[in-house]
Design a protein around this motif. Structure first.
Motif, PDB file in Angstrom:
ATOM      1  N   GLN A 103     -12.542   1.314  -2.094  1.00  0.00           N
ATOM      2  CA  GLN A 103     -12.238   0.012  -2.383  1.00  0.00           C
ATOM      3  C   GLN A 103     -13.315  -0.968  -1.985  1.00  0.00           C
ATOM      4  N   VAL A 104     -14.096  -0.608  -1.130  1.00  0.00           N
ATOM      5  CA  VAL A 104     -15.153  -1.533  -0.797  1.00  0.00           C
ATOM      6  C   VAL A 104     -16.582  -0.477  -0.709  1.00  0.00           C
ATOM      7  N   ARG A 140     -11.578   4.854   0.888  1.00  0.00           N
ATOM      8  CA  ARG A 140     -10.760   4.868  -0.064  1.00  0.00           C
ATOM      9  C   ARG A 140     -11.481   4.279  -1.437  1.00  0.00           C
ATOM     10  N   ARG A 175     -16.262  -5.814  -2.973  1.00  0.00           N
ATOM     11  CA  ARG A 175     -15.240  -4.880  -3.529  1.00  0.00           C
ATOM     12  C   ARG A 175     -15.760  -3.932  -4.720  1.00  0.00           C
ATOM     13  N   THR A 176     -15.209  -2.792  -4.843  1.00  0.00           N
ATOM     14  CA  THR A 176     -15.739  -1.759  -5.733  1.00  0.00           C
ATOM     15  C   THR A 176     -14.999  -2.145  -7.232  1.00  0.00           C
ATOM     16  N   ASN A 228     -12.585 -10.100  -2.485  1.00  0.00           N
ATOM     17  CA  ASN A 228     -12.496 -10.379  -3.646  1.00  0.00           C
ATOM     18  C   ASN A 228     -13.125 -11.727  -4.201  1.00  0.00           C
ATOM     19  N   ARG A 241      -6.871  -4.628   6.723  1.00  0.00           N
ATOM     20  CA  ARG A 241      -7.612  -4.154   5.458  1.00  0.00           C
ATOM     21  C   ARG A 241      -7.238  -5.002   4.443  1.00  0.00           C
ATOM     22  N   LEU A 290     -12.010   1.663   4.218  1.00  0.00           N
ATOM     23  CA  LEU A 290     -11.958   1.052   2.962  1.00  0.00           C
ATOM     24  C   LEU A 290     -12.998   1.742   1.820  1.00  0.00           C
ATOM     25  N   LYS A 291     -14.070   1.829   2.406  1.00  0.00           N
ATOM     26  CA  LYS A 291     -14.993   2.583   1.680  1.00  0.00           C
ATOM     27  C   LYS A 291     -14.859   3.997   1.271  1.00  0.00           C
ATOM     28  N   LEU A 295     -10.047  -7.110   1.997  1.00  0.00           N
ATOM     29  CA  LEU A 295      -9.890  -6.801   0.632  1.00  0.00           C
ATOM     30  C   LEU A 295      -9.920  -8.342  -0.104  1.00  0.00           C
ATOM     31  N   THR A 348       0.972  -1.203   0.013  1.00  0.00           N
ATOM     32  CA  THR A 348       0.099   0.116   0.066  1.00  0.00           C
ATOM     33  C   THR A 348       0.876   1.457  -0.021  1.00  0.00           C
TER      34      THR A 348
END
Ligand code: FES
Lengths: 565, 253
Positions: B237-238, B235, B252-253, B205, B197, B232-233, B201, B154
């Motif tokens: 990512q979720v 960011r 996951r987004t 996935n 995190r 994470l939301k 993720l 990261t």
């Protein structure tokens, strides 16, 4: 022409050459079998084993195979890239392949030579290494070297005998030369010396002659009371700022020579040193110059403050200095007793050894002491445990001379940081390679000579001054030169990844990464040395380290591990 | 048959690789378990390489560079050390930290090269095969390793490691030094958070899950999962997929 893959990139056609190296490799493992094994690896279209791949025959075999099998990658498994990579790179380049499409596998120095009692283990290792090497080869990319223009001017730092020799040499070759000296006059340590071994040449005579030449030199500019303040740029194009008594001089030079010499260790708190009757060899020489010695009993102690835990090195000049000065005292008055207390005496070469013999003939007395039982200096005598006869002796003195080592200058660290070059453990400057590049720094265009790198005598300082100058002239004599292509790189595609965190700028030891006028990260290829730290650090993994890319290194890891990814 | 460890070595070109060559020239004998990848400087060794090697089932990874102060590129080995230390911190969580080692070998230390390699091989031999090696690797550990690689990759972790020396040894933008303990505190909590995190993720996935299911799988408190899901939301990512009954399911987004 080799077929293209869907993405337009040429499909790898790898040729693998396994070298027997006479019996060095072939004597332990079956090179034929290894070559056949290589033939089973992905993208390997040609394999063979050679008695000596580096021989005329071997190199021709590579060239023929490139033609015949349309190879676009070449792998040689043999000795070590550290000695033979340039040869093979050149070989494939002659056949029109980019030299970076070559990969080296070390199966001699790091395999057959070190596993001699385990031929099976060695073979298994060689197999893995060849597999890894071939895997990396398929990922190799052609790279271009960058060409940089060269400014045919040099900066020499240090006006001692090494620096003056270097500067004169460059001047005589016709290069514009700038010589800076931090003191207000030239000469460095030569100024404090009296007679120079081995032939008792007058130090002042030599100094005057060299100084005279510097003053006459037509392409040479001298700056005294001057120090280096700033350095920017890269090989061929160093922008330097000199501070001369508070005012600045700006220069652009193609090469820089470090010849700052060394300092003499002053033995405060050792053996009752007082600078009057207990002095250093240098102070003795000043006394000699002034004809100011009237002693009946002279004792010299060697290795004062050297070859111990704090300074483990031999200063290399003190034995000869002591012998020379002892002889001068003896010649002046044979009745003066001169005793040298030593641990070991180093007098390499015929001339120096002859000096030692002469000293013995003239009656100089030698007593060996050990580090564990150092001599004890009293008011008018020295108590010394004589290692040879195993007894303590009492030797009277009215002049005690301490042979102290040359030590690194205090300001070496600051200069090293300015120039981005390393120092070794004792804070002397560290060359790029002790044997292969003894007068170079790893930084292109910066060179080293004389006692800045290690205690040397005047002869050696001159030789090294010339050596550094000749190394510098290999750059200065070209209008432009090519610099390494395997550097760090920010591909156009990755630019959008960059968040401008500037960590790369912080970790780059060479200031090769900058933020340009458009506020973008820019890597100056000519400055980059390809260490790869920025690539391993970049927070967005946007920087690519050419020739050692993530993809290439991972391909080696996967080829070894063997798991599908 | 006795266990023959599979070992990977990263050697810097200028010191340790040269030391390895010298061992050869001097005919120093050592066991043949290590395969070498040459890099120009130990500072090139991206933690990703070590995590990947371990995921490949390699039993031990050895990183070697020049002695402190001797790096051909001045300070690359200090950077290597920081990256290595971070890798060790991650691997401690799953007890694999003793399968990696960092050491310095100079170009003139042929004998020492043979020694340190032999020592490391012996050490790994004693540890036995890596739990993620062989035909039936511990899948749970593999997932954890993968998560560590993601976490170490990261931008937060990478920027922290990249800045560590400057922050501790020089100063930050406000002209102040960060005390080492303070930095370590920030660092350790970053390691912990980013690891959780990454686990979330990787798990999402595969398929969308509830906080409770994630907590069960990752074996930590649901409240901590929720906290991290919110980050994470943030960011992007979720995201929340749906609400089943009263339970939100994340994806996951
Ligand atoms: S070159 Fe050896 S550690 Fe940097």
């Amino acid at each position: 022409m080799a077929e293209k893959e869907d993405n337009g990139i040429e499909k790898p056609r790898v040729g693998v050459f396994i070298c027997h190296c006479g019996s060095n490799i072939g004597g332990l493992i079956d090179c034929k079998k290894l070559a056949e094994y290589a033939g089973t690896l992905p993208d390997v279209v040609h394999f063979e084993d050679n008695l000596y791949t580096c021989s005329e025959n071997g190199l021709n075999a590579i060239k023929n195979a490139i033609k015949e099998h349309d190879l676009n990658r070449v792998v040689v498994a043999s000795c070590t890239p550290r000695t033979h990579e340039p040869l093979f790179r050149e070989c494939i380049a002659e056949e029109g392949l980019n030299e970076y499409l070559f990969n080296f596998v070390n199966i001699r120095d790091q395999c057959t030579w070190v596993h001699m009692k385990d031929p099976e283990g060695a073979y298994a290792k060689a197999q893995d290494l060849v597999r890894m090497g071939a895997a990396k080869a398929t990922k190799l990319e052609a790279l271009e070297k960058v060409s940089v223009d060269i400014n045919p001017a040099a900066l020499v730092i240090g006006g001692g005998v090494a620096g003056m020799s270097a500067a004169l040499n460059l001047n005589n070759q016709g290069f514009t030369t700038h010589l800076i000296e931090k003191e207000d006059q030239l000469g460095g340590r030569l100024r404090s010396l009296h007679k120079l071994f081995p032939h008792d040449l007058d130090a002042a005579t030599l100094l005057n002659e060299i100084k005279g030449n510097v003053e006459k030199a037509s392409n040479l500019t001298l700056y005294t009371s001057a120090t280096l303040k700033e350095v920017d740029g890269f090989v061929g194009n160093y922008d330097v700022v000199i501070d001369q008594g508070g005012s600045e001089v700006k220069l652009t030079v193609g090469a820089i020579i470090v010849a700052v010499g060394a300092s003499l260790f002053v033995p405060k708190d050792l053996y009752g040193y007082d600078g009057r009757t207990r002095v250093t060899q240098q102070e003795l020489e000043t006394k000699m110059k002034n004809n100011d010695i009237n002693a009946n009993n002279v004792i010299m102690i060697q290795c004062v403050g050297s070859r111990n835990d704090e300074r483990p090195y031999c200063s290399s000049v003190c034995c000869m200095t002591a012998l020379t000065n002892a002889l001068i005292i003896k010649e002046k008055d044979p009745n003066t007793n001169v005793t040298i207390l030593f641990r070991d005496l180093y007098t390499p070469g015929t001339d120096y050894e002859e000096t030692y013999r002469k000293a013995r003939e003239k009656g100089v007395l030698f007593i060996r002491y050990s580090l564990e039982r150092e001599p004890v200096v009293e008011e008018d005598h020295v108590k010394v445990y004589n290692e040879y006869i195993g007894e303590e002796m009492i030797v009277p003195y009215d002049l005690l001379v301490l042979s102290t080592p040359l030590i690194a200058n205090d300001d070496n660290k600051a200069l090293a940081q300015l120039l981005k070059v390393p120092l070794e453990a004792n804070k002397f400057f560290l060359e790029a390679h002790v044997k292969l590049r003894p007068n170079d720094f790893a930084t292109d265009g910066v060179f080293i000579g004389g006692a800045a790198k290690w205690p040397v005598d005047i002869t050696e300082a001159i030789t090294q001054g010339y050596a550094a100058a000749s190394r510098a002239s290999t750059i200065l004599s070209h209008e432009s030169i090519e610099v390494e292509g395997a550097t760090s790189h920010l591909p156009e595609l990755n630019k959008s990844l960059c968040t401008g965190c500037e960590v790369c700028i912080k970790v780059c030891p060479y200031k090769a990464i900058i933020k340009n006028e458009d506020d973008e990260i820019e890597i100056i290829q000519a400055v980059c040395k390809g260490c790869g730290v920025c690539g391993a650090t970049c927070s967005q993994q946007a920087i690519v380290i050419r020739h050692f890319t993530n993809e290439q290194i991972l391909s080696e890891i996967y080829a070894y591990g063997g798991r599908a990814v | 048959m006795s266990f023959e460890p599979k070992i990977l070595g990263f050697l810097c070109n200028w010191c340790s690789y040269a030391g390895a060559d010298l061992a050869g020239v001097s005919r120093i004998q050592y066991p043949p378990n290590m395969r070498v990848i040459r890099v120009m400087c130990s500072g090139r060794v991206d933690p990703m390489f070590i995590f990947q090697a371990l995921q490949q089932g390699i039993d031990g990874v050895f990183v070697m560079g020049c002695h402190p102060g001797d790096c051909h590129y001045l300070e690359g080995n200090y950077e290597a050390e920081k990256k290595f230390d971070m890798t060790v911190k991650f691997l401690k969580m799953i007890d694999l930290d003793n399968r990696i080692r960092l050491d310095w070998v100079s170009a003139s230390e042929g004998v020492r090269f043979g020694q340190v390699v032999s020592d490391f091989i012996d050490h790994i031999r004693e540890l036995g095969p890596s739990p993620v090696s062989g035909e039936n690797p511990d899948e749970n550990l593999l997932i954890k390793l993968m998560a560590m690689e993601v976490a170490a990759g990261t931008d937060r972790m990478r920027a922290l490691v990249g800045r560590e020396r400057k922050l501790i040894e020089e100063e930050n933008a406000y002209g102040e030094l960060v005390p080492e303990e303070k930095f370590n505190e920030i660092f350790d909590s970053a390691i912990h958070d980013e690891y959780i995190r990454a686990r979330i993720l990787l798990s999402l996935n595969k398929d969308p899950k509830s906080v409770k299911d994630l907590a069960l799988e990752i074996e930590i408190d649901p409240s901590e999962i929720l906290e991290n899901i919110l980050i994470l939301k943030g960011r992007a990512q979720v995201d929340m997929q749906e609400i089943v009954g009263i339970t939100p399911i994340y994806m996951r987004t």
